[in-house]
Design an enzyme around this catalytic site. Structure first.
Site, PDB file in Angstrom:
ATOM      1  N   ASP A 335       0.796  -1.225   0.000  1.00  0.00           N
ATOM      2  CA  ASP A 335       0.000   0.000   0.000  1.00  0.00           C
ATOM      3  C   ASP A 335       0.833   1.283   0.000  1.00  0.00           C
ATOM      4  OD1 ASP A 335       1.034  -0.426   2.496  1.00  0.00           O
ATOM      5  OD2 ASP A 335      -0.783   0.182   3.589  1.00  0.00           O
ATOM      6  N   GLY A 363      15.373   8.604 -26.946  1.00  0.00           N
ATOM      7  CA  GLY A 363      16.178   7.446 -27.274  1.00  0.00           C
ATOM      8  C   GLY A 363      15.927   7.004 -28.705  1.00  0.00           C
ATOM      9  N   TRP A 364      16.665   6.011 -29.144  1.00  0.00           N
ATOM     10  CA  TRP A 364      16.599   5.561 -30.534  1.00  0.00           C
ATOM     11  C   TRP A 364      15.173   5.189 -30.953  1.00  0.00           C
ATOM     12  CZ3 TRP A 364      19.197   5.864 -34.789  1.00  0.00           C
ATOM     13  CH2 TRP A 364      19.007   4.943 -35.827  1.00  0.00           C
ATOM     14  N   THR A 365      14.473   4.425 -30.139  1.00  0.00           N
ATOM     15  CA  THR A 365      13.159   3.928 -30.537  1.00  0.00           C
ATOM     16  C   THR A 365      12.062   4.960 -30.356  1.00  0.00           C
ATOM     17  OG1 THR A 365      13.870   1.724 -29.848  1.00  0.00           O
ATOM     18  CG2 THR A 365      11.518   2.036 -30.206  1.00  0.00           C
ATOM     19  N   GLU A 405      17.002  11.586 -31.519  1.00  0.00           N
ATOM     20  CA  GLU A 405      17.868  10.988 -32.520  1.00  0.00           C
ATOM     21  C   GLU A 405      17.144  10.870 -33.861  1.00  0.00           C
ATOM     22  OE1 GLU A 405      19.794   7.448 -31.025  1.00  0.00           O
ATOM     23  OE2 GLU A 405      19.673   8.204 -28.970  1.00  0.00           O
ATOM     24  N   TYR A 406      17.217  11.946 -34.740  1.00  0.00           N
ATOM     25  CA  TYR A 406      18.045  13.151 -34.596  1.00  0.00           C
ATOM     26  C   TYR A 406      17.251  14.324 -35.150  1.00  0.00           C
ATOM     27  CZ  TYR A 406      21.755   9.738 -34.006  1.00  0.00           C
ATOM     28  OH  TYR A 406      22.506   8.689 -33.555  1.00  0.00           O
ATOM     29  N   TYR A 473      30.149   7.119 -29.724  1.00  0.00           N
ATOM     30  CA  TYR A 473      30.221   5.666 -29.859  1.00  0.00           C
ATOM     31  C   TYR A 473      29.258   5.264 -30.963  1.00  0.00           C
ATOM     32  CZ  TYR A 473      26.635   6.705 -26.308  1.00  0.00           C
ATOM     33  OH  TYR A 473      25.594   7.275 -25.601  1.00  0.00           O
ATOM     34  N   TRP A 611      26.978   4.715 -21.417  1.00  0.00           N
ATOM     35  CA  TRP A 611      25.819   3.846 -21.646  1.00  0.00           C
ATOM     36  C   TRP A 611      26.285   2.417 -21.443  1.00  0.00           C
ATOM     37  CZ3 TRP A 611      20.708   4.753 -22.589  1.00  0.00           C
ATOM     38  CH2 TRP A 611      19.955   3.624 -22.877  1.00  0.00           C
TER      39      TRP A 611
END
Length: 631
Positions: A335, A363-365, A405-406, A473, A611
């Site tokens: 609770d 993020g990417w997705t 992105e992006y 990266y 990351w």
């Protein structure tokens, strides 16, 4: 929510700078360029002179030099040849002199040779023919600080002038007025010319930022408390450029206070890590990483219908933690008003009050929703503020991070919201969240000419952010299934790099060249490797048959696994690589991270980020390498 669904949203803070379809065409173009470079440099750079072809009329062609970038120990230059005549040119040769100590080290799109301090650039087969009005360019990297002189194009003057034409005089050294935190006005005395001055080119550092007809220019979108250097050159009616004015250094108003904890040491914590990876906030404590970081980006909130929305409600604030999983050893009750990762982060901050937590969106997705958000930035900012500052967890978050992105470029999908969209979005967020909250953004590291960093107003948006996390990266990976093998996070360029400008140094140099201070930039580190299979060559540049098998998806694997399963066998461009069997991997190790942290400090960067936490070893050795390296 199932355990598989979060992995489908998995991102490494960005994806390959080149994506699967349109970018593949772009990569082909870069590979063609690399092939041309290799062919050009197969001849000795010194000791061989390529003679000019038959001289054209003095006004048939011009050659213009541009210094594209300068990183202190070297520079990138470019010559642009233009056919200014009325008939087609079938070949061209540019000649120039450099002072002693300045030299070309590599070149592309032309055969560049030298005799002493005299340099010659001759077209390659495919770019020698120029119709009237057409242009061709070739570029090169060099060392030294000298400027080219004595330029000739096909034996004639590079400016296409007739004998007796004289360039303009130098304008007066500019002065600054109306200096604010983010803008100023430049003024200078006029240059003179026998045929009249047509316009003036205004430079900030080595970058031309404007061409104006008058003797004033208002520069905006600057960073507070930052020193900028300006100069001006004049051009006459036939586009002859005169000498540069003197330089003016001016510092914008406002002072950015130093971070209480020194350098930024930021890690991403993924909401879906609590499923198959079994990685929880408590692991930050048991690994020792919590004592060595300054910031956490919680990834990811979604962007839907132009608004910030919850990413995974169960993981975020509903999952019940047992005593052995909990940061403070106290189990959740059925609770209590807040459970899940948010409550665990609250407990973490109680033990480590120096840590700042930001909620990262996109993020990417989930970047596809930013285009709609950019259509109404104020409404988007309001939705984000309402969510981040929800009374149930307002004390957990110290600000917001945007991972788009992006902007105005392609990622998983292509955005066409315009170059100003990012600036407008960050301005609205800063206005809504105010000066006390952190507002940050993860951005591309595409340092190529005309690449992602040139498609949006990152300099304009910089005035509204506390810092940028530059995703240095995922430059290369097994989305190019047949290779060539290459380190996914090169610090610098190297002989044979598949795409020019795809390295950390190029990205940071480009961002600084846009006027963004190093003190607003964090260098990115991946706690994972990218790899191929079917590889026979141990050194980078080998062919492959496809992506290597990873624990969760093909072509990618955590450092904690690779450390034991495929130990590093070499380094290239500041990044480790390894060949084990037919697999080839590249990744960062404590040793390569130490080198990158030294580089980041020498560049005056704000710090570093990574990351993500769960890719590290159980004792957090990569997080420790960042912490130690930034001391």
């Amino acid at each position: 929510m199932s355990k598989s669904a979060p992995r489908l949203r998995r991102t490494y803070g960005g994806s390959p700078l080149s994506t699967a379809s349109p970018p593949r065409t772009r990569r082909t173009r870069f590979f063609t360029r690399v092939a041309a470079i290799v062919a050009a440099l197969a001849l000795p750079v010194t000791g061989l002179v390529v003679l000019a072809g038959p001289a054209q009329a003095a006004t048939s062609a011009t050659a213009t030099y541009t210094k594209v970038s300068d990183w202190g120990t070297g520079f990138e230059g470019k010559w642009t040849v233009k056919n200014t005549g009325t008939t087609t040119i079938t070949s061209w040769t540019v000649e120039w002199d450099y002072p002693a100590g300045t030299a070309v080290t590599s070149a592309w799109d032309a055969t560049v040779t030298s005799s002493g301090t005299h340099w010659t650039g001759k077209n390659v087969g495919w770019n020698g023919t120029l119709a009237p009005g057409a242009t061709a360019s070739f570029g090169f990297n060099g060392t030294g600080g000298g400027s080219p002189g004595g330029c000739k194009i096909n034996g004639a003057s590079c400016d296409g002038t007739q004998p007796g034409d004289t360039p303009p005089t130098a304008p007066g050294t500019p002065t600054a007025s109306n200096v604010t935190d983010t803008s100023l006005t430049l003024s200078w005395s006029a240059a003179t010319d026998d045929k009249g001055v047509k316009n003036y080119d205004v430079y900030r550092g080595s970058s031309k930022i404007a061409t104006v007809t008058g003797t004033t220019y208002a520069d905006s979108g600057l960073t507070k408390g930052t020193t900028y250097t300006y100069s001006v050159t004049a051009r006459d009616s036939i586009d002859q450029t005169g000498p540069s004015s003197g330089s003016l250094s001016v510092t914008t108003g406002g002072v950015i206070p130093p971070d209480p904890g020194g350098k930024v040491k930021l890690g991403y914590f993924t909401e879906w890590g609590v499923y198959g990876r079994n990685y929880h906030v408590k692991n930050l404590v048991t690994s020792g990483s919590a004592a060595k970081i300054t910031h956490i980006n919680y990834a990811f909130g979604n962007v839907q219908n132009g608004q910030c929305t919850i990413g995974d409600a169960y993981a975020d604030y509903d999952k019940a933690y047992t005593a052995d999983q909990s940061v403070d050893g106290v189990a959740d009750t059925w609770d209590q008003p807040l459970r899940g990762n948010f409550n665990q982060l609250r407990k973490l901050k109680k033990q480590y009050p120096n840590i700042k937590v930001l909620w990262s969106f996109g993020g990417w997705t989930w970047s596809g929703g930013f285009g709609q958000a950019a259509a109404n930035p104020a409404a988007f900012a309001q939705s984000c503020y309402s969510l981040v500052e929800d009374p149930r967890w307002a004390d957990v978050f110290d600000g917001i991070d945007i991972d788009w992105e992006y902007p105005n470029a392609c990622g998983l999908s292509c955005d066409t919201s315009g170059a100003a969209a990012l600036k407008n979005l960050m301005s609205a967020l800063r206005t809504k969240f105010g000066g006390s909250a952190l507002v940050t953004a993860a951005i591309s590291a595409d340092g190529s000419n005309g690449g992602k960093l040139d498609l949006a107003d990152y300099a304009g948006a910089a005035q509204y952010v506390d810092f940028y996390n530059v995703m240095t990266y995922d430059f290369f990976g097994a989305w190019d299934a047949k290779g060539p093998t290459a380190p996914h996070s090169p610090l610098t360029s190297y002989t044979g790099i598949p795409i020019t400008g795809f390295n950390t140094e190029a990205a940071i140099t480009k961002l600084k060249g846009k006027g963004i201070a190093g003190s607003k930039l964090n260098l990115g580190i991946g706690f994972y490797g990218r790899g191929w299979t079917g590889v026979t060559q141990a050194a980078p540049g080998g062919a492959a048959t496809g992506p290597a098998q990873g624990t969760y998806e093909q072509g990618i694997e955590d450092y904690k696994v690779l450390k034991g399963s495929c130990p590093a066998t070499g380094t290239v461009a500041g990044t480790a690589y390894a060949k084990c069997g037919s697999n080839w991997w590249s990744y960062d190790t404590p040793a390569t991270i130490a080198g990158k942290m030294t580089w980041a400090k020498n560049q005056g960067l704000k710090g570093a980020f990574f990351w993500e936490f769960s890719g590290d070893t159980a004792n957090g050795e990569l997080a420790d390498a960042i912490h130690t390296g930034l001391r």
